[in-house]
Design a protein around this motif. Structure first.
Motif, PDB file in Angstrom:
ATOM      1  N   GLY A   1     -14.042   4.034  11.597  1.00 21.13           N
ATOM      2  CA  GLY A   1     -14.526   5.189  12.511  1.00 21.13           C
ATOM      3  C   GLY A   1     -15.922   5.473  11.995  1.00 21.13           C
TER       4      GLY A   1
ATOM      5  N   GLN B   1      -0.846  -0.682  18.662  1.00 17.98           N
ATOM      6  CA  GLN B   1      -1.247   0.176  17.536  1.00 17.98           C
ATOM      7  C   GLN B   1      -1.527  -0.844  16.372  1.00 17.98           C
ATOM      8  OE1 GLN B   1      -1.521   3.658  18.809  1.00 17.98           O
ATOM      9  NE2 GLN B   1      -0.360   3.635  16.900  1.00 17.98           N
TER      10      GLN B   1
ATOM     11  N   TYR C   1      -2.712  -1.201  11.907  1.00 24.76           N
ATOM     12  CA  TYR C   1      -2.670  -0.588  10.541  1.00 24.76           C
ATOM     13  C   TYR C   1      -3.819  -1.227  10.077  1.00 24.76           C
ATOM     14  CZ  TYR C   1      -1.309   0.283   5.890  1.00 24.76           C
ATOM     15  OH  TYR C   1      -1.368   0.724   4.609  1.00 24.76           O
TER      16      TYR C   1
ATOM     17  N   SER D   1      -1.626   3.746  10.312  1.00 27.61           N
ATOM     18  CA  SER D   1      -1.525   3.595  11.508  1.00 27.61           C
ATOM     19  C   SER D   1      -2.448   4.170  12.547  1.00 27.61           C
ATOM     20  CB  SER D   1      -0.144   3.540  11.984  1.00 27.61           C
ATOM     21  OG  SER D   1       0.602   2.741  11.244  1.00 27.61           O
ATOM     22  N   PHE D   2      -3.013   3.582  13.449  1.00 27.74           N
ATOM     23  CA  PHE D   2      -3.834   4.206  14.426  1.00 27.74           C
ATOM     24  C   PHE D   2      -3.890   3.576  15.747  1.00 27.74           C
ATOM     25  CE2 PHE D   2      -6.496   1.268  12.194  1.00 27.74           C
ATOM     26  CZ  PHE D   2      -7.573   0.729  13.258  1.00 27.74           C
TER      27      PHE D   2
ATOM     28  N   LYS E   1      -8.603   3.059   9.037  1.00 27.91           N
ATOM     29  CA  LYS E   1      -9.124   3.610  10.073  1.00 27.91           C
ATOM     30  C   LYS E   1     -10.500   4.552   9.955  1.00 27.91           C
ATOM     31  CE  LYS E   1      -5.488   7.217   9.321  1.00 27.91           C
ATOM     32  NZ  LYS E   1      -4.399   7.937   9.938  1.00 27.91           N
ATOM     33  N   GLU E   2     -10.407   5.219   8.588  1.00 32.01           N
ATOM     34  CA  GLU E   2     -11.519   5.904   8.321  1.00 32.01           C
ATOM     35  C   GLU E   2     -12.862   5.371   8.114  1.00 32.01           C
ATOM     36  OE1 GLU E   2     -12.931   9.182   4.803  1.00 32.01           O
ATOM     37  OE2 GLU E   2     -10.704   8.671   5.015  1.00 32.01           O
TER      38      GLU E   2
ATOM     39  N   LEU F   1      -9.363   6.589  18.049  1.00 32.68           N
ATOM     40  CA  LEU F   1     -10.561   6.279  17.024  1.00 32.68           C
ATOM     41  C   LEU F   1     -11.924   6.362  17.844  1.00 32.68           C
ATOM     42  CD1 LEU F   1     -11.060   6.300  14.105  1.00 32.68           C
ATOM     43  CD2 LEU F   1     -11.008   3.860  14.318  1.00 32.68           C
TER      44      LEU F   1
ATOM     45  N   TRP G   1      -6.231   4.773   4.846  1.00 34.59           N
ATOM     46  CA  TRP G   1      -5.501   3.555   5.689  1.00 34.59           C
ATOM     47  C   TRP G   1      -4.409   4.105   6.186  1.00 34.59           C
ATOM     48  CZ3 TRP G   1      -5.987  -2.254   4.484  1.00 34.59           C
ATOM     49  CH2 TRP G   1      -6.951  -2.599   3.856  1.00 34.59           C
TER      50      TRP G   1
ATOM     51  N   LEU H   1      -6.530   2.379  18.426  1.00 33.30           N
ATOM     52  CA  LEU H   1      -8.027   2.036  18.216  1.00 33.30           C
ATOM     53  C   LEU H   1      -8.978   3.044  19.151  1.00 33.30           C
ATOM     54  CD1 LEU H   1     -10.015   0.381  17.181  1.00 33.30           C
ATOM     55  CD2 LEU H   1      -9.563  -1.644  18.603  1.00 33.30           C
TER      56      LEU H   1
END
Length: 232
Positions: free
Chosen positions: A126, A117, A119, A79-80, A122-123, A85, A77, A82
């Motif tokens: 994806g 942005q 949170y 911040s990313f 993210k993994e 990604l 997990w 989008l």
């Protein structure tokens, strides 16, 4: 923070004991996980709480039990962005340089508004994008299609995000599409285990869902919805 930890530790253990054979508890479990995942990270990284490592580890174990019940693999997990990604997963699926994903026959299309942005997981998110993009690329590297954010519904702290993936590949025959929809509805069919796990993850951990459409012999459209916390 420590007082909050002590407050939720007992309920976590009780919920796990009550949920062994009951799918009715899944929405409660998922809310517990979402509400406490970030807190766990804060506890683990706070050097002032180093004397409570044993208790924090116990807390982590309870969250891991919840994860196991829901059959979800969360990954990291954080911040990313989008679109960073999304572009990365398109590049991976179609063996492209990231700089070329907007001009490929299967392309990443920009959202009309501003994408904040976020949170979140993210993994895992994806991996979900890649699952559908990889399906498109397997049948035809030159397949035409796109992926992009089609809607963002603003909330107080979280947004409901919709990502649409479309291609003009071989499509899904009507009988198979019916079987897929039934599996997603019942969340049980092992023939479509990957799709069912994606649906369960989006539903229970991101308050979202999945919809799949096809013309039969051509065109597939996948709509994914999920909640993400804005990174202010």
């Amino acid at each position: 923070v420590l007082l909050l930890f002590q407050k939720v530790k007992g309920p976590l253990e009780n919920i796990y004991k009550r949920s062994q054979n009951s799918d009715e508890i899944l929405p409660i479990l998922s809310k517990v996980y979402r509400d406490n995942k970030k807190l766990l990270e804060e506890l683990s990284n706070d050097k002032k709480l180093s004397d409570y490592n044993k208790e924090i580890h116990s807390y982590d174990e309870n969250l891991s039990k919840i994860q196991k019940i829901l059959g979800a693999d969360f990954g990291s997990w954080g911040s990313f962005d989008l679109y960073t990604l999304i572009d990365g997963e398109v590049a991976k699926a179609f063996d492209l340089e990231v700089s070329k994903v907007r001009g490929n026959s299967f392309k990443s299309i920009a959202y009309e508004g501003k994408v904040p942005q976020y949170y979140g997981p993210k993994e895992r998110l994806g991996e979900i994008f890649f699952h559908f993009l990889d399906n498109s690329s397997k049948f035809n590297q030159k397949v035409q299609g796109n992926i992009g954010v089609s809607n963002i519904e603003k909330g107080e702290k979280k947004d409901k995000v919709t990502v649409t993936i479309e291609d003009n590949g071989i499509g899904i025959p009507g009988g198979e599409l019916d079987a897929i929809r039934k599996a997603l509805s019942e969340e049980t069919n092992q023939s479509y285990a990957n799709l069912v796990n994606i649906k369960r993850y989006l539903r229970y951990f991101m308050n979202g869902g999945i919809e799949i459409k096809s013309d039969g012999l051509k065109n597939v459209s996948v709509t994914l919805t999920f909640e993400l916390e804005r990174k202010e």
